[in-house]
Write an enzyme that holds these catalytic residues in place. Structure first.
Site, PDB file in Angstrom:
ATOM      1  N   HIS A 358       0.818  -1.202   0.000  1.00 33.42           N
ATOM      2  CA  HIS A 358       0.000   0.000   0.000  1.00 33.42           C
ATOM      3  C   HIS A 358       0.860   1.264   0.000  1.00 33.42           C
ATOM      4  O   HIS A 358       0.601   2.193  -0.772  1.00 33.42           O
ATOM      5  CB  HIS A 358      -0.907  -0.006   1.233  1.00 33.42           C
ATOM      6  CG  HIS A 358      -1.880   1.132   1.263  1.00 33.42           C
ATOM      7  ND1 HIS A 358      -3.127   1.058   0.689  1.00 33.42           N
ATOM      8  CD2 HIS A 358      -1.791   2.383   1.809  1.00 33.42           C
ATOM      9  CE1 HIS A 358      -3.776   2.201   0.876  1.00 33.42           C
ATOM     10  NE2 HIS A 358      -2.975   3.019   1.557  1.00 33.42           N
ATOM     11  N   HIS A 373       3.073   6.056  -1.912  1.00 37.56           N
ATOM     12  CA  HIS A 373       3.761   7.179  -1.275  1.00 37.56           C
ATOM     13  C   HIS A 373       5.274   7.105  -1.359  1.00 37.56           C
ATOM     14  O   HIS A 373       5.965   7.705  -0.529  1.00 37.56           O
ATOM     15  CB  HIS A 373       3.330   7.275   0.193  1.00 37.56           C
ATOM     16  CG  HIS A 373       1.869   7.531   0.378  1.00 37.56           C
ATOM     17  ND1 HIS A 373       1.280   8.732   0.041  1.00 37.56           N
ATOM     18  CD2 HIS A 373       0.870   6.739   0.837  1.00 37.56           C
ATOM     19  CE1 HIS A 373      -0.020   8.670   0.306  1.00 37.56           C
ATOM     20  NE2 HIS A 373      -0.295   7.476   0.782  1.00 37.56           N
ATOM     21  N   LYS A 416      -5.181   9.739  -8.476  1.00 30.13           N
ATOM     22  CA  LYS A 416      -4.941   9.882  -7.044  1.00 30.13           C
ATOM     23  C   LYS A 416      -5.124  11.361  -6.729  1.00 30.13           C
ATOM     24  O   LYS A 416      -4.264  12.188  -7.046  1.00 30.13           O
ATOM     25  CB  LYS A 416      -3.518   9.430  -6.703  1.00 30.13           C
ATOM     26  CG  LYS A 416      -3.102   9.668  -5.252  1.00 30.13           C
ATOM     27  CD  LYS A 416      -3.626   8.610  -4.305  1.00 30.13           C
ATOM     28  CE  LYS A 416      -3.045   8.807  -2.915  1.00 30.13           C
ATOM     29  NZ  LYS A 416      -3.545   7.828  -1.942  1.00 30.13           N
TER      30      LYS A 416
END
Length: 478
Positions: A358, A373, A416
């Protein structure tokens, strides 16, 4: 009760009942002294310095200053602000002193103590025990200066690719195939005048902690940012492009985010182990991850590699010293494995996700991009034209050691709306900060310090009935 402790973290004095009055025992973050009838200022104070035994990296708290050379004897009145040596050449320090600072107990004098780059108020090393101690290189000097700067600050406050992008990104739910791609591609941008950002090589100076950050956690994050040997910010040129708003679907940046990235980065062992994991995951959270034995070995190889780094060694020492984790280094590795690589469900009881996937890669669920990220993965997908950088609203320089970027992008057709990452920091640095914030703050906001600037870190976890917790998401907010 004539003994009190001033805790620099809570900024308050506390009267402490002691089983043996007159003894001072080291504790990280505290200054110990005697109570004075006329003032609350520290009298005969000593400070606990986090050091380690050189042969094992086991933490030992050294107390400075201390009086004397023989425990229990008051014959000597000599004050010592640094380590002493045994006749056999072993460095040792005080670990317990009397109310008037006379030596009561020492570190194990059969083992060398090393206090790293901790310095006295006069600028001398407390206990620098390394083969190069007598001949410091530029990195050593930089860390020494950084520690001096930290002390000064405490006193002041009262304590390679083508830049042009193809706007038709490849809609794909696959991971980049690193075995079939050449990472050394470079070229010129279409827009030669587009502003780009490249940071020159910097030394390992540690910036002062931002005043609004958590002082303990901020000091830790500044320390590991200075120690990060796999920080590659100075080997990257990027173009932040236009400014936009959260979720704006319009592409106002005509060029790629990354203008050039030195291919030598990906020959470093940590980055090689990171890349090896990219093909192990399926972006769709509603597809079962097979998580084969071979893939699990690659995960263990990655953990083994990052645990060799100074960043992770300092992280282990920090969580142990501050009672955030109890256990051996092997236990700590198992904890990292549980937090980051446990496979769990994000819906319909399908085990199709993990904290690592993730955060360090990214996922898709119900046509939405989730997580994502890490700058390294973004670079590889942008190189393969699988992501399209749309623009940013924040670009913060953290003292030349990284750039915090808040931005929006598309991964295939899915956008996103709010993305964030730090460009240039190492995977072990990011995992260290996220893990410590999880252990120290849980799901509360974690205000740390990077390059002298406050940065908020968000951590979300999945809790299971058996008491286990897994990273659900974690990211920096520039």
């Amino acid at each position: 009760c004539d003994h009190w402790v001033y805790n620099s973290i809570d900024s308050q004095c506390t009267i402490m009942k002691l089983a043996k009055p007159g003894k001072k025992v080291g504790r990280v973050g505290s200054i110990h002294g005697t109570k004075n009838n006329s003032t609350r200022a520290c009298v005969n104070s000593v400070s606990g310095v986090q050091c380690k035994y050189k042969n094992s990296n086991e933490t030992v708290i050294c107390l400075y200053p201390f009086i004397g050379e023989n425990p229990g004897s008051k014959a000597s009145t000599k004050v010592h602000d640094t380590c002493l040596k045994t006749r056999k050449g072993k460095f040792w320090c005080a670990t317990k002193v009397s109310i008037d600072n006379h030596l009561l107990a020492t570190s194990d004098q059969r083992r060398d103590v090393d206090c790293g780059y901790a310095v006295t108020n006069s600028g001398n090393f407390r206990c620098l025990n390394s083969p190069s101690a007598s001949c410091l290189n530029s990195t050593d000097i930089g860390l020494h200066l950084a520690e001096l700067q930290r002390k000064i600050s405490s006193l002041e406050v009262g304590q390679c690719d083508s830049g042009a992008k193809n706007n038709s990104t490849v809609p794909s739910n696959s991971r980049p195939n690193n075995k079939n791609n050449n990472n050394n591609n470079r070229g010129s941008t279409q827009n030669k005048k587009a502003p780009t950002t490249r940071t020159p090589s910097t030394n390992n100076r540690r910036a002062p902690v931002a005043k609004s950050a958590d002082q303990l956690l901020g000091s830790f994050t500044e320390q590991i940012l200075a120690l990060d040997e796999n920080n590659v910010r100075n080997l990257i040129t990027f173009n932040p492009g236009c400014k936009t708003n959260v979720g704006n679907p319009n592409d106002c940046s005509q060029n790629k985010l990354f203008t050039s990235v030195d291919s030598a980065i990906f020959r470093r062992p940590v980055y090689e182990k990171l890349k090896a994991l990219y093909e192990n995951y399926i972006p769709d959270t509603l597809k079962v991850e097979d998580h084969t034995a071979a893939e699990q070995r690659e995960e263990q190889n990655f953990l083994d590699e990052i645990l060799k780094t100074r960043v992770m060694q300092e992280t282990y020492n920090f969580v142990k010293a501050n009672n955030l984790f109890k256990g051996s280094k092997t236990d700590f590795k198992n904890k990292l494995n549980e937090l980051w690589f446990s496979v769990y469900s994000r819906g319909m009881r399908i085990k199709g996700s993990s904290g690592f996937e993730h955060v360090f890669l990214g996922e898709k669920k119900a046509d939405k991009v989730q997580g994502f990220h890490n700058w390294v993965y973004f670079y590889f997908l942008e190189r393969d034209q699988k992501v399209n950088y749309l623009g940013h609203w924040k670009n913060i320089d953290y003292g030349g050691k990284g750039n915090g970027l808040d931005f929006t992008f598309k991964w295939g057709p899915e956008q996103k709306p709010y993305g964030s990452m730090i460009i240039g920091t190492s995977p072990e640095f990011e995992m260290a900060v996220y893990t410590v914030c999880n252990l120290a703050k849980g799901e509360n906001l974690c205000p740390v310090s990077l390059g002298g600037k406050k940065v908020d870190v968000e951590v979300h976890t999945f809790s299971r009935p058996n008491g286990k917790k897994f990273i659900a998401s974690s990211f920096f907010k520039a």
